[in-house]
Scaffold this motif. Structure first.
Motif, PDB file in Angstrom:
ATOM      1  N   ARG A  45       0.841  -1.201   0.000  1.00  0.00           N
ATOM      2  CA  ARG A  45       0.000   0.000   0.000  1.00  0.00           C
ATOM      3  C   ARG A  45       0.878   1.252   0.000  1.00  0.00           C
ATOM      4  O   ARG A  45       0.623   2.210  -0.740  1.00  0.00           O
ATOM      5  CB  ARG A  45      -0.914  -0.015   1.221  1.00  0.00           C
ATOM      6  N   LYS A  46       1.911   1.259   0.826  1.00  0.00           N
ATOM      7  CA  LYS A  46       2.799   2.425   0.899  1.00  0.00           C
ATOM      8  C   LYS A  46       3.523   2.634  -0.432  1.00  0.00           C
ATOM      9  O   LYS A  46       3.676   3.760  -0.898  1.00  0.00           O
ATOM     10  CB  LYS A  46       3.840   2.250   2.011  1.00  0.00           C
ATOM     11  N   ARG A  47       3.949   1.531  -1.070  1.00  0.00           N
ATOM     12  CA  ARG A  47       4.642   1.634  -2.346  1.00  0.00           C
ATOM     13  C   ARG A  47       3.716   2.220  -3.405  1.00  0.00           C
ATOM     14  O   ARG A  47       4.116   3.062  -4.205  1.00  0.00           O
ATOM     15  CB  ARG A  47       5.149   0.260  -2.784  1.00  0.00           C
ATOM     16  N   GLU A  49       1.244   4.220  -2.960  1.00  0.00           N
ATOM     17  CA  GLU A  49       1.025   5.641  -2.692  1.00  0.00           C
ATOM     18  C   GLU A  49       2.189   6.496  -3.193  1.00  0.00           C
ATOM     19  O   GLU A  49       1.998   7.627  -3.637  1.00  0.00           O
ATOM     20  CB  GLU A  49       0.828   5.874  -1.197  1.00  0.00           C
ATOM     21  N   LYS A  50       3.408   5.957  -3.134  1.00  0.00           N
ATOM     22  CA  LYS A  50       4.581   6.713  -3.535  1.00  0.00           C
ATOM     23  C   LYS A  50       4.767   6.784  -5.043  1.00  0.00           C
ATOM     24  O   LYS A  50       5.398   7.696  -5.547  1.00  0.00           O
ATOM     25  CB  LYS A  50       5.851   6.112  -2.918  1.00  0.00           C
ATOM     26  N   LEU A  51       4.218   5.821  -5.792  1.00  0.00           N
ATOM     27  CA  LEU A  51       4.425   5.791  -7.239  1.00  0.00           C
ATOM     28  C   LEU A  51       3.635   6.900  -7.928  1.00  0.00           C
ATOM     29  O   LEU A  51       2.510   7.213  -7.550  1.00  0.00           O
ATOM     30  CB  LEU A  51       3.975   4.446  -7.808  1.00  0.00           C
ATOM     31  N   THR A  52       4.244   7.437  -8.967  1.00  0.00           N
ATOM     32  CA  THR A  52       3.539   8.428  -9.773  1.00  0.00           C
ATOM     33  C   THR A  52       2.566   7.703 -10.697  1.00  0.00           C
ATOM     34  O   THR A  52       2.747   6.518 -10.987  1.00  0.00           O
ATOM     35  CB  THR A  52       4.535   9.243 -10.625  1.00  0.00           C
ATOM     36  N   ARG A  55       4.385   6.068 -13.609  1.00  0.00           N
ATOM     37  CA  ARG A  55       5.120   4.843 -13.273  1.00  0.00           C
ATOM     38  C   ARG A  55       4.159   3.673 -13.081  1.00  0.00           C
ATOM     39  O   ARG A  55       4.441   2.555 -13.491  1.00  0.00           O
ATOM     40  CB  ARG A  55       5.960   5.078 -12.012  1.00  0.00           C
ATOM     41  N   ARG A  56       3.005   3.927 -12.439  1.00  0.00           N
ATOM     42  CA  ARG A  56       2.006   2.867 -12.268  1.00  0.00           C
ATOM     43  C   ARG A  56       1.531   2.360 -13.624  1.00  0.00           C
ATOM     44  O   ARG A  56       1.327   1.172 -13.824  1.00  0.00           O
ATOM     45  CB  ARG A  56       0.828   3.371 -11.437  1.00  0.00           C
TER      46      ARG A  56
END
Length: 70
Positions: A45-47, A49-52, A55-56
Motif C-alpha cells: 500500500r505504501k509503495r 502511494e509513492k508511485l507516480t 510509473r504505475r
C-alpha cells in the motif's frame, strides 16, 4: 496451535482442515495472519502511494504484456 513436521499451521488431512474451517467460521478459534503477511500488505500500500501515475501505468503495461505474452 500445534505445528506439522514442516512447520505448517493447518492440518494436512481434509477432515481436520474442514473441522478447522468450521471452527474459524463459528468463531471458536481465530484465524490470524502472520506478522510477515501483515507487514507485506502495508508495504504494498505504501509503495503504491509513492508511485507516480506514469510509473504505475508503465508497471501495468509491462504486467499486461507479460500476461498476454504466453
Amino acid at each position: 496451535m500445534p505445528k506439522g513436521p514442516r512447520g505448517e499451521k493447518r492440518p494436512a488431512d481434509a477432515i481436520g482442515l474442514a473441522v478447522m474451517i468450521g471452527k474459524i467460521a463459528t468463531g471458536e478459534i481465530e484465524d490470524v495472519k502472520t506478522a510477515a503477511a501483515q507487514l507485506g500488505s502495508l508495504g504494498g500500500r505504501k509503495r503504491a502511494e509513492k508511485l507516480t501515475p506514469e510509473r504505475r501505468k508503465e508497471i501495468a503495461k509491462a504486467a499486461a504484456a507479460k500476461r498476454w505474452d504466453k
